[in-house]
Design an enzyme around this catalytic site. Sequence first.
Site, PDB file in Angstrom:
ATOM      1  N   ASP A  59      44.105  38.723  38.395  1.00 60.04           N
ATOM      2  CA  ASP A  59      45.259  39.567  38.761  1.00 60.04           C
ATOM      3  C   ASP A  59      46.534  38.767  38.999  1.00 60.04           C
ATOM      4  OD1 ASP A  59      43.096  41.328  38.896  1.00 60.04           O
ATOM      5  OD2 ASP A  59      43.041  41.326  41.073  1.00 60.04           O
ATOM      6  N   GLU A 234      44.615  50.966  36.056  1.00 57.76           N
ATOM      7  CA  GLU A 234      45.070  50.207  37.221  1.00 57.76           C
ATOM      8  C   GLU A 234      46.026  49.111  36.760  1.00 57.76           C
ATOM      9  OE1 GLU A 234      41.319  48.837  38.692  1.00 57.76           O
ATOM     10  OE2 GLU A 234      41.163  47.241  37.214  1.00 57.76           O
TER      11      GLU A 234
END
Length: 520
Positions: A59, A234
């Site tokens: 991420d 997401e």
Amino acid sequence: MASLSSSLTLTTFSQAVLYPAVGFVLSSLTNASPILSQDIPSLTTAEAGNPFVEGWYADPDTAVYDGLYWVYPTTSAAYEEQTYFDAFSSPDLIHWTKHPNILNIANISWATKALWAPASVARNNKYYLYFSANDLQEDEDAAGMIGGIGVAVADRPEGPYVDAIGKPLIGNYHYGAQPIDQDVFVDPADGQAYIYYGGHSHANVAKLNEDMVSVGFFDDGTQFSEITPMNYVEGAQMIKRGNAYYLMWSEGGWTGPDYSVSYAKSSSPIGPFNREAKILEQDSEVARGSGHNGVFNVPGTDTWYIVYHRRPLSENDGNHRVLAYDRMYFSDNATIEPVRMLVKDNFADGNMIGWETWLGSWKIREQKLAIADSQEARATLDTNFADLVYDANIIVGTDLGDAGLIFRATELDIGTAKLQGYYASFSATGVVTLEKADGSGEWKLLSKSTTEIILGVEYDVRVEAIGNEIKVFIGDSTEPRIIALDDTYKTGTTGLGVRSCSALFGSISVARPALENNNE
């Protein structure tokens, strides 16, 4: 899980310079060394190798502060171990410095488990780090449990960061969006800050107030607006190029091989956002689960890099993710072209991250991968190429033995006698050979030729293996020294090898033939 944050976020405490052509604010802190005074990186990928830092991370968020490129990732571990953030900085996207433990869950009173998806931005003479915590579920929100998106603040980009408000900034579900995976974007057009976020296949946008620690209001009096594009899962990410706003996000399951990145484009920072295309996905020859990205735009240029996490081919643990970046290109009509995960390593960072060694003593020396005099030694990458164009620079250090390229190799982990695959090599005496190992412990000669070789001189070596045809080139000759036909092995890993000699290896590049001359 996923998160993302601003593209190259350049913020200034003293003076801001707007570059409308690419749509970002270049900032300079007091006494800063502006990045424009340095060599501007123009790379095709992480030329010193992907992953570009050591360790399990995911991420990644990106920013540029005080002339340094910054990456803020999730610590990719089991939930109970995912309790802190590290950061990495680089002056050139090649040499990276680790800044450990910039924010710890111990300093967040309301967080009890699982920190992930940091997102960084600078404003008000402070650095803000937005994060997800506690993995709040919809029924838990309804029951009054605490979790969501928090914000921490520091005086320096490397921290230490402390919780800014003592509670979540966004701690409830709105329009079905789980409060996770935030990206913060400051529009260079008017200085308005936005936060893009959302899990459970819903995405929202909200305005941030000037204080950066409270949510503002839209003109209609609402605080949140749903902007969910088709297939969104997401990891929202916003960048601006020219007058266009690009919303990027991740699709698929974060533990699966189908994790990927798609994007939409709009003339407004709040949409609408209609899905245009998928631009990053797994490559069965390079890595799986490629997603949850950040973006660098080199200041003052139209050079872009997508920074993302991916899972090595040999890893099956969902948390075993690593950081990578590749060049991101725009077409003439301002669409984003599909990203190609390239395999290169010039060892300029002084590391051999991603390499596994088998026998021998390997180390980096003067931007080369050096192997001491060994009876037999190999170093391999976690790849699985079929057809390939494989290039390397090789210096043979002793007049006995040979050094070369290993390809379509398997069975490396069960002993040298079981190795299967091909080996193209040359010796200081000028003998060029193509051999194969069939698992019997012996090399079988497929073809041999000779060429002029000077001991200690660097030579370019290229292997082109397409179907059953294998060509071996030495030096700058456009004519292959060897052409052989063999279809024993169809696919496998790539690597380097020596037999009864020492050698130096550099400028490694492995690609599919169709990609070799395209954006590489």
